[in-house]
Design a protein around this motif. Structure first.
Motif, PDB file in Angstrom:
ATOM      1  N   ARG A   1       0.830  -1.206   0.000  1.00 49.32           N
ATOM      2  CA  ARG A   1       0.000   0.000   0.000  1.00 49.32           C
ATOM      3  C   ARG A   1       0.869   1.263   0.000  1.00 49.32           C
ATOM      4  N   MET A   2       2.003   1.180   0.692  1.00 50.55           N
ATOM      5  CA  MET A   2       2.928   2.310   0.782  1.00 50.55           C
ATOM      6  C   MET A   2       3.803   2.422  -0.469  1.00 50.55           C
ATOM      7  N   GLU A   3       3.688   1.430  -1.350  1.00 52.94           N
ATOM      8  CA  GLU A   3       4.475   1.377  -2.591  1.00 52.94           C
ATOM      9  C   GLU A   3       5.970   1.401  -2.298  1.00 52.94           C
ATOM     10  N   LEU A   4       6.366   0.656  -1.259  1.00 54.65           N
ATOM     11  CA  LEU A   4       7.785   0.538  -0.937  1.00 54.65           C
ATOM     12  C   LEU A   4       8.462  -0.392  -1.935  1.00 54.65           C
ATOM     13  N   THR A   5       9.746  -0.168  -2.150  1.00 56.71           N
ATOM     14  CA  THR A   5      10.547  -1.076  -2.969  1.00 56.71           C
ATOM     15  C   THR A   5      10.802  -2.345  -2.172  1.00 56.71           C
ATOM     16  N   LEU A   6      10.449  -3.483  -2.744  1.00 57.98           N
ATOM     17  CA  LEU A   6      10.603  -4.755  -2.045  1.00 57.98           C
ATOM     18  C   LEU A   6      11.500  -5.689  -2.833  1.00 57.98           C
ATOM     19  N   GLY A   7      12.247  -6.508  -2.109  1.00 56.08           N
ATOM     20  CA  GLY A   7      13.021  -7.567  -2.723  1.00 56.08           C
ATOM     21  C   GLY A   7      12.253  -8.873  -2.655  1.00 56.08           C
ATOM     22  N   PRO A   8      12.884  -9.979  -3.001  1.00 59.61           N
ATOM     23  CA  PRO A   8      12.235 -11.273  -2.856  1.00 59.61           C
ATOM     24  C   PRO A   8      11.877 -11.565  -1.391  1.00 59.61           C
TER      25      PRO A   8
ATOM     26  N   ARG B   1      12.527 -28.728   0.496  1.00 60.04           N
ATOM     27  CA  ARG B   1      11.488 -29.224   1.399  1.00 60.04           C
ATOM     28  C   ARG B   1      12.027 -29.349   2.810  1.00 60.04           C
ATOM     29  N   MET B   2      11.146 -29.134   3.776  1.00 54.99           N
ATOM     30  CA  MET B   2      11.488 -29.238   5.184  1.00 54.99           C
ATOM     31  C   MET B   2      10.660 -30.374   5.784  1.00 54.99           C
ATOM     32  N   GLY B   3      11.126 -31.589   5.593  1.00 56.93           N
ATOM     33  CA  GLY B   3      10.420 -32.757   6.099  1.00 56.93           C
ATOM     34  C   GLY B   3       8.993 -32.825   5.604  1.00 56.93           C
ATOM     35  N   ALA B   4       8.098 -33.294   6.484  1.00 62.55           N
ATOM     36  CA  ALA B   4       6.686 -33.427   6.122  1.00 62.55           C
ATOM     37  C   ALA B   4       5.953 -32.097   6.158  1.00 62.55           C
ATOM     38  N   MET B   5       6.626 -31.041   6.618  1.00 65.05           N
ATOM     39  CA  MET B   5       5.967 -29.738   6.726  1.00 65.05           C
ATOM     40  C   MET B   5       5.695 -29.120   5.358  1.00 65.05           C
ATOM     41  N   GLY B   6       6.479 -29.482   4.361  1.00 68.46           N
ATOM     42  CA  GLY B   6       6.282 -28.936   3.019  1.00 68.46           C
ATOM     43  C   GLY B   6       7.528 -28.255   2.509  1.00 68.46           C
ATOM     44  N   ALA B   7       7.348 -27.410   1.513  1.00 62.85           N
ATOM     45  CA  ALA B   7       8.476 -26.777   0.829  1.00 62.85           C
ATOM     46  C   ALA B   7       8.529 -25.287   1.086  1.00 62.85           C
ATOM     47  N   VAL B   8       9.730 -24.755   1.015  1.00 64.22           N
ATOM     48  CA  VAL B   8       9.911 -23.300   1.033  1.00 64.22           C
ATOM     49  C   VAL B   8       9.312 -22.749  -0.264  1.00 64.22           C
ATOM     50  N   GLN B   9       8.544 -21.674  -0.142  1.00 67.96           N
ATOM     51  CA  GLN B   9       7.867 -21.062  -1.296  1.00 67.96           C
ATOM     52  C   GLN B   9       8.307 -19.607  -1.434  1.00 67.96           C
ATOM     53  N   TRP B  10       8.031 -19.032  -2.591  1.00 63.96           N
ATOM     54  CA  TRP B  10       8.223 -17.598  -2.770  1.00 63.96           C
ATOM     55  C   TRP B  10       6.913 -16.877  -2.455  1.00 63.96           C
ATOM     56  N   ALA B  11       6.931 -15.978  -1.471  1.00 67.76           N
ATOM     57  CA  ALA B  11       5.801 -15.070  -1.265  1.00 67.76           C
ATOM     58  C   ALA B  11       5.892 -13.924  -2.271  1.00 67.76           C
ATOM     59  N   ARG B  12       7.118 -13.526  -2.586  1.00 63.93           N
ATOM     60  CA  ARG B  12       7.407 -12.604  -3.695  1.00 63.93           C
ATOM     61  C   ARG B  12       8.599 -13.166  -4.445  1.00 63.93           C
ATOM     62  N   ARG B  13       8.388 -13.547  -5.693  1.00 63.00           N
ATOM     63  CA  ARG B  13       9.443 -14.174  -6.479  1.00 63.00           C
ATOM     64  C   ARG B  13      10.562 -13.177  -6.824  1.00 63.00           C
ATOM     65  N   PRO B  14      11.759 -13.694  -7.062  1.00 63.31           N
ATOM     66  CA  PRO B  14      12.801 -12.847  -7.666  1.00 63.31           C
ATOM     67  C   PRO B  14      12.424 -12.527  -9.113  1.00 63.31           C
ATOM     68  N   THR B  15      12.469 -11.264  -9.470  1.00 62.60           N
ATOM     69  CA  THR B  15      12.146 -10.817 -10.825  1.00 62.60           C
ATOM     70  C   THR B  15      13.150  -9.743 -11.235  1.00 62.60           C
ATOM     71  N   PRO B  16      13.178  -9.373 -12.496  1.00 58.41           N
ATOM     72  CA  PRO B  16      14.052  -8.264 -12.897  1.00 58.41           C
ATOM     73  C   PRO B  16      13.742  -6.979 -12.124  1.00 58.41           C
ATOM     74  N   ALA B  17      12.482  -6.794 -11.743  1.00 58.44           N
ATOM     75  CA  ALA B  17      12.077  -5.563 -11.060  1.00 58.44           C
ATOM     76  C   ALA B  17      12.629  -5.463  -9.646  1.00 58.44           C
ATOM     77  N   ASN B  18      12.901  -6.608  -9.006  1.00 56.12           N
ATOM     78  CA  ASN B  18      13.396  -6.530  -7.620  1.00 56.12           C
ATOM     79  C   ASN B  18      14.847  -7.000  -7.498  1.00 56.12           C
ATOM     80  N   ARG B  19      15.595  -6.875  -8.592  1.00 56.27           N
ATOM     81  CA  ARG B  19      17.019  -7.214  -8.537  1.00 56.27           C
ATOM     82  C   ARG B  19      17.752  -6.325  -7.531  1.00 56.27           C
ATOM     83  N   TRP B  20      17.369  -5.032  -7.499  1.00 56.07           N
ATOM     84  CA  TRP B  20      18.000  -4.106  -6.549  1.00 56.07           C
ATOM     85  C   TRP B  20      17.231  -4.160  -5.238  1.00 56.07           C
ATOM     86  N   LEU B  21      17.925  -4.525  -4.177  1.00 58.04           N
ATOM     87  CA  LEU B  21      17.272  -4.782  -2.894  1.00 58.04           C
ATOM     88  C   LEU B  21      17.117  -3.514  -2.065  1.00 58.04           C
TER      89      LEU B  21
END
Length: 229
Positions: free
Chosen positions: A123-130, A182-202
């Motif tokens: 909402r604040m339109e902050l620059t975000l990384g992955p 994957r972390m055992g039976a708990m599942g896999a690490v996921q991207w909440a925000r994927r790495p993209t060309p737009a967020n290369r700069w952190l």
């Protein structure tokens, strides 16, 4: 144009990918080649009497299949795509670990607080990384290196005691597990925000700390309220 790196969006989190060797190898190579992140293989999962266990041998492992396999893991990390391919060809089931304190640090917060902060940042339109979402219900925000040294003072300036917030800076000497580990039976690490060309700069930690501290403070207050009832 650079392709987006990722396994799945957070909306697909229920569809947990299997820890297939080709996914891990390809992802490790792409992290090194496209993002210039150092990578290092960690432990992995092996089926034992129908149960998947961590190769570290600890039946009570807190992060089965998703932690460092050797004490000298930091010296084994590589930013070379060729070396990464060779490592995962040798051990295709190994988890993917990304050392922090090199090309990025990570701010690690509880999942509920993380998503609250993420919505506020958008909402604040902050620059975000992955941002990763882990099976043990944490969100990790990738920021410029040096966050670990800055965050305690930044939190104090906002009026919080660092010890009162479940907010962890992962910097030099630490690492994070990367999708599709994957972390055992708990599942896999996921991207909440994927790495993209737009967020290369952190972003710098200072840019994100206010909404993160606020969300973690709300989480801490809610936890205290639940404890009193």
């Amino acid at each position: 144009m650079e392709e987006t790196i990722g396994v799945t969006d957070v909306t697909d989190a229920a569809q947990i990918p299997q820890q297939r060797g080709d996914q891990l190898l390809d992802s490790a190579v792409r992290y090194a080649e496209e993002r210039h992140w150092d990578v290092v293989p960690g432990t992995w999962l092996e089926a034992e009497e129908g149960v998947e266990r961590c190769t570290c041998g600890d039946v009570a492992c807190a992060a089965p299949g998703a932690h460092a396999a050797k004490n000298d893991w930091a010296t084994q990390a590589t930013g070379s795509a060729v070396a990464a391919r060779r490592m995962w060809q040798k051990n295709p089931k190994a988890s993917i670990l990304l050392p922090t304190g090199r090309t990025f640090d990570a701010i690690d917060v509880p999942e509920t607080a993380g998503f609250l902060a993420l919505a506020r940042m958008e909402r604040m339109e902050l620059t975000l990384g992955p941002v990763t979402n882990t099976p043990d219900r944490r969100l990790l925000f990738f920021v410029l290196p040096g966050a670990g040294a800055k965050i305690p003072d930044l939190v104090r300036k906002l009026g919080w005691a660092p010890s009162a917030l479940d907010l962890i800076a992962r910097g030099e000497g630490d690492y994070v597990a990367a999708p599709p580990t994957r972390m055992g039976a708990m599942g896999a690490v996921q991207w909440a925000r994927r790495p993209t060309p737009a967020n290369r700069w952190l972003p710098d930690a200072e840019e994100l700390i206010s909404p993160l501290a606020y969300a973690c403070g709300r989480e801490a207050a809610a936890a205290r309220g639940r404890a009193r009832t």
